[in-house]
Design a protein around this motif. Structure first.
Motif, PDB file in Angstrom:
ATOM      1  N   PHE A  97      29.847   6.005 -13.978  1.00 41.13           N
ATOM      2  CA  PHE A  97      28.539   6.406 -14.486  1.00 41.13           C
ATOM      3  C   PHE A  97      27.525   5.464 -13.823  1.00 41.13           C
ATOM      4  N   VAL A  98      26.544   6.005 -13.084  1.00 40.27           N
ATOM      5  CA  VAL A  98      25.651   5.185 -12.253  1.00 40.27           C
ATOM      6  C   VAL A  98      24.239   5.181 -12.817  1.00 40.27           C
ATOM      7  N   THR A  99      23.655   3.997 -12.906  1.00 33.81           N
ATOM      8  CA  THR A  99      22.244   3.850 -13.221  1.00 33.81           C
ATOM      9  C   THR A  99      21.637   2.857 -12.237  1.00 33.81           C
ATOM     10  N   TYR A 100      20.318   2.873 -12.130  1.00 38.13           N
ATOM     11  CA  TYR A 100      19.593   1.941 -11.260  1.00 38.13           C
ATOM     12  C   TYR A 100      18.630   1.116 -12.113  1.00 38.13           C
ATOM     13  N   ILE A 101      18.513  -0.141 -11.749  1.00 37.14           N
ATOM     14  CA  ILE A 101      17.702  -1.088 -12.508  1.00 37.14           C
ATOM     15  C   ILE A 101      16.724  -1.758 -11.553  1.00 37.14           C
ATOM     16  N   ALA A 102      15.435  -1.629 -11.829  1.00 34.58           N
ATOM     17  CA  ALA A 102      14.403  -2.311 -11.039  1.00 34.58           C
ATOM     18  C   ALA A 102      13.898  -3.508 -11.831  1.00 34.58           C
ATOM     19  N   VAL A 103      13.766  -4.645 -11.154  1.00 34.90           N
ATOM     20  CA  VAL A 103      13.232  -5.858 -11.772  1.00 34.90           C
ATOM     21  C   VAL A 103      11.981  -6.251 -10.995  1.00 34.90           C
ATOM     22  N   VAL A 104      10.869  -6.402 -11.698  1.00 33.74           N
ATOM     23  CA  VAL A 104       9.577  -6.682 -11.060  1.00 33.74           C
ATOM     24  C   VAL A 104       8.941  -7.878 -11.756  1.00 33.74           C
ATOM     25  N   ARG A 105       8.514  -8.853 -10.961  1.00 35.53           N
ATOM     26  CA  ARG A 105       7.821 -10.026 -11.532  1.00 35.53           C
ATOM     27  C   ARG A 105       6.381 -10.073 -11.045  1.00 35.53           C
ATOM     28  N   VAL A 106       5.467 -10.291 -11.974  1.00 34.71           N
ATOM     29  CA  VAL A 106       4.069 -10.566 -11.656  1.00 34.71           C
ATOM     30  C   VAL A 106       3.668 -11.781 -12.483  1.00 34.71           C
ATOM     31  N   GLY A 107       3.487 -12.915 -11.835  1.00 36.14           N
ATOM     32  CA  GLY A 107       3.220 -14.148 -12.569  1.00 36.14           C
ATOM     33  C   GLY A 107       4.407 -14.506 -13.436  1.00 36.14           C
ATOM     34  N   ASP A 108       4.159 -14.674 -14.721  1.00 37.65           N
ATOM     35  CA  ASP A 108       5.225 -15.025 -15.661  1.00 37.65           C
ATOM     36  C   ASP A 108       5.658 -13.840 -16.519  1.00 37.65           C
ATOM     37  N   LEU A 109       5.287 -12.642 -16.062  1.00 38.66           N
ATOM     38  CA  LEU A 109       5.744 -11.410 -16.696  1.00 38.66           C
ATOM     39  C   LEU A 109       6.838 -10.782 -15.840  1.00 38.66           C
ATOM     40  N   VAL A 110       7.901 -10.332 -16.478  1.00 39.50           N
ATOM     41  CA  VAL A 110       9.018  -9.688 -15.775  1.00 39.50           C
ATOM     42  C   VAL A 110       9.303  -8.355 -16.450  1.00 39.50           C
ATOM     43  N   ALA A 111       9.234  -7.280 -15.678  1.00 45.43           N
ATOM     44  CA  ALA A 111       9.556  -5.947 -16.189  1.00 45.43           C
ATOM     45  C   ALA A 111      10.883  -5.493 -15.595  1.00 45.43           C
ATOM     46  N   THR A 112      11.743  -4.943 -16.435  1.00 48.58           N
ATOM     47  CA  THR A 112      13.032  -4.401 -16.008  1.00 48.58           C
ATOM     48  C   THR A 112      13.089  -2.938 -16.439  1.00 48.58           C
ATOM     49  N   VAL A 113      13.280  -2.041 -15.472  1.00 51.29           N
ATOM     50  CA  VAL A 113      13.247  -0.599 -15.726  1.00 51.29           C
ATOM     51  C   VAL A 113      14.591   0.001 -15.338  1.00 51.29           C
ATOM     52  N   ARG A 114      15.156   0.831 -16.212  1.00 51.93           N
ATOM     53  CA  ARG A 114      16.463   1.432 -15.944  1.00 51.93           C
ATOM     54  C   ARG A 114      16.407   2.950 -16.111  1.00 51.93           C
ATOM     55  N   ALA A 115      16.984   3.676 -15.147  1.00 51.59           N
ATOM     56  CA  ALA A 115      17.116   5.132 -15.217  1.00 51.59           C
ATOM     57  C   ALA A 115      18.236   5.527 -14.257  1.00 51.59           C
ATOM     58  N   GLN A 116      18.566   6.820 -14.217  1.00 53.89           N
ATOM     59  CA  GLN A 116      19.709   7.255 -13.423  1.00 53.89           C
ATOM     60  C   GLN A 116      19.368   7.596 -11.981  1.00 53.89           C
ATOM     61  N   ASP A 117      18.153   8.009 -11.701  1.00 56.12           N
ATOM     62  CA  ASP A 117      17.788   8.457 -10.358  1.00 56.12           C
ATOM     63  C   ASP A 117      17.138   7.312  -9.578  1.00 56.12           C
ATOM     64  N   GLU A 118      17.673   6.995  -8.396  1.00 52.41           N
ATOM     65  CA  GLU A 118      17.188   5.856  -7.622  1.00 52.41           C
ATOM     66  C   GLU A 118      15.723   6.029  -7.199  1.00 52.41           C
ATOM     67  N   ALA A 119      15.385   7.192  -6.669  1.00 53.91           N
ATOM     68  CA  ALA A 119      14.008   7.403  -6.210  1.00 53.91           C
ATOM     69  C   ALA A 119      13.028   7.295  -7.378  1.00 53.91           C
ATOM     70  N   PHE A 120      13.417   7.809  -8.520  1.00 57.95           N
ATOM     71  CA  PHE A 120      12.562   7.750  -9.693  1.00 57.95           C
ATOM     72  C   PHE A 120      12.355   6.305 -10.134  1.00 57.95           C
ATOM     73  N   VAL A 121      13.412   5.500 -10.124  1.00 56.37           N
ATOM     74  CA  VAL A 121      13.309   4.099 -10.518  1.00 56.37           C
ATOM     75  C   VAL A 121      12.404   3.331  -9.553  1.00 56.37           C
ATOM     76  N   ARG A 122      12.509   3.638  -8.268  1.00 53.48           N
ATOM     77  CA  ARG A 122      11.621   2.983  -7.295  1.00 53.48           C
ATOM     78  C   ARG A 122      10.155   3.305  -7.599  1.00 53.48           C
ATOM     79  N   THR A 123       9.871   4.538  -7.957  1.00 53.25           N
ATOM     80  CA  THR A 123       8.503   4.919  -8.304  1.00 53.25           C
ATOM     81  C   THR A 123       8.043   4.199  -9.562  1.00 53.25           C
ATOM     82  N   LEU A 124       8.917   4.138 -10.566  1.00 46.96           N
ATOM     83  CA  LEU A 124       8.561   3.470 -11.809  1.00 46.96           C
ATOM     84  C   LEU A 124       8.358   1.972 -11.607  1.00 46.96           C
ATOM     85  N   ALA A 125       9.061   1.374 -10.657  1.00 46.16           N
ATOM     86  CA  ALA A 125       8.874  -0.051 -10.373  1.00 46.16           C
ATOM     87  C   ALA A 125       7.439  -0.317  -9.912  1.00 46.16           C
ATOM     88  N   LEU A 126       6.906   0.557  -9.086  1.00 47.31           N
ATOM     89  CA  LEU A 126       5.520   0.416  -8.640  1.00 47.31           C
ATOM     90  C   LEU A 126       4.553   0.557  -9.815  1.00 47.31           C
TER      91      LEU A 126
END
Length: 282
Positions: free
Chosen positions: A246-275
Motif C-alpha cells: 500500500f503506497v502513500t507519499y509524504i511531503a515535508v516542507v519547512r519555512v522558518g520554524d514551521l514544518v508542514a507534513t502532507v500525506r496522500a496516495q498520488d505523488e503528483a497531487f502531493v507535490r502540488t499540495l507541498a507548494l
C-alpha cells in the motif's frame, strides 16, 4: 421515505475515501490500544502531580494537540502574538550586556497555516480530524518502524505546538500536520526527518509484522527545505504477505520554524499540495 428506500440509497453510495488494507487497520488498532494503556498511566501521573505543573498537555477542540502553547494564559487572559519561533534570550547590546526583552513570538499553529479546501482543487472535499500519531510523540514519524526512540531526534523536545487536518473526497484522502518549533529549531527537525527515514530504511520488522519501507524520492520540491518521501507498507493476506504494498507519499516542507507534513496516495497531487503548504507557511 420507507426503510427499504433508505437502505437502497445507502447500498449505492461509494465509500468516502480509499480504504487501507485490513492488516494496516489492525496494526493501527494495536498501536492505539498501546497508546490507551499509556494514557491510563498518564492519568495517574496527572492526579499525583495536580497543582505542581507536571503535565502541560492540551486537547484543543480545534484539532491542535501536543504541548500547550507556551506563553499563553488561561481563557480570557492575554495571548502572545508575532512571528513564529521563541527567542532563547534577549539580544545583547553594543556594550555586551543584555538588550531589551524582545516582543514575545507566536506560540501556536493557527488555522490560516493549515491547508484549506480551496488548496485541494476540484472535488467534493469533506474536512475531518485524522488520527496520525501512532507512537509516543506528536510527530508523523513517531514509531515509524521497529527500534524508534524519541531521544534519537533532538528537535522533538523543542516542539512548541502541533495541529492536524484531514480532507476526504470520493477519490482521495489528504492529511496534514503543521508543527511549530522554538526559534532556530525548524532546520533541526528537517534533519531529524532525514535521520528517521534513514534509520527505518535499515530497520528489520519484528516477527509477524509485515515490512514497511520509507524512501526519499525527491528534494527541493517546494523550496530548498523540502522533501518527498515514498512509503510502502506491505500487509498480510491471510497467512502470507501481499506481493504489492500500500503506497502513500509524504511531503515535508519547512519555512522558518514551521514544518508542514502532507500525506496522500498520488505523488503528483502531493507535490502540488507541498507548494500550497509552503505558501501557507510563508
Amino acid at each position: 421515505m420507507s426503510l427499504e428506500e433508505m437502505f437502497g440509497q445507502l447500498r449505492g453510495q461509494q465509500p468516502p475515501a480509499p480504504f487501507a488494507p485490513a492488516e494496516l487497520v489492525r496494526r493501527r488498532g494495536r498501536r492505539r490500544a498501546h497508546r490507551q494503556a499509556l494514557a491510563a498511566g498518564v492519568v495517574v501521573l496527572a492526579v499525583a502531580g495536580a497543582g505542581t505543573g507536571l503535565l502541560a498537555l492540551s486537547d484543543r477542540p480545534d484539532g491542535s494537540v501536543g504541548p500547550a502553547p507556551l506563553g499563553t494564559s488561561a481563557p480570557g487572559g492575554p495571548t502572545t502574538t508575532g512571528s513564529p519561533g521563541i527567542p532563547e534570550s534577549p539580544a545583547p547590546t553594543a556594550s555586551g550586556g543584555p538588550g531589551p526583552t524582545p516582543r514575545p513570538a507566536s506560540t501556536e499553529v493557527t488555522e490560516a497555516l493549515l491547508l484549506q479546501r480551496a488548496d485541494l482543487g476540484p472535488g467534493s472535499w469533506t474536512r475531518f480530524q485524522p488520527e496520525l500519531f501512532e507512537g509516543p510523540d506528536t510527530w508523523l514519524w513517531s514509531d515509524a518502524c521497529a527500534g524508534y526512540r524519541s531521544s534519537d531526534y533532538p528537535s522533538l523536545p523543542r516542539q512548541v505546538d502541533v495541529r492536524t487536518v484531514g480532507y476526504r473526497s470520493s477519490q482521495n484522502t489528504v492529511a496534514e500536520v503543521v508543527e511549530l518549533y522554538r526559534s532556530g529549531s525548524g532546520a533541526a527537525n528537517l534533519s531529524d526527518v532525514r535521520a528517521v527515514v534513514a534509520f527505518c530504511a535499515a530497520a528489520t520488522p519484528p516477527p509477524g509484522v509485515a515490512p514497511s519501507r520509507f524512501t526519499i524520492v525527491g528534494a527541493g520540491i517546494a523550496g530548498d527545505e523540502s522533501l518527498l518521501v515514498k512509503h510502502e507498507a506491505w500487509y498480510y493476506e491471510g497467512e502470507t504477505v501481499a506481493p504489492t504494498p500500500f503506497v502513500t507519499y509524504i511531503a515535508v516542507v519547512r519555512v522558518g520554524d514551521l514544518v508542514a507534513t502532507v500525506r496522500a496516495q498520488d505523488e503528483a497531487f502531493v507535490r502540488t499540495l507541498a507548494l500550497k503548504a509552503a505558501a501557507r507557511l510563508a
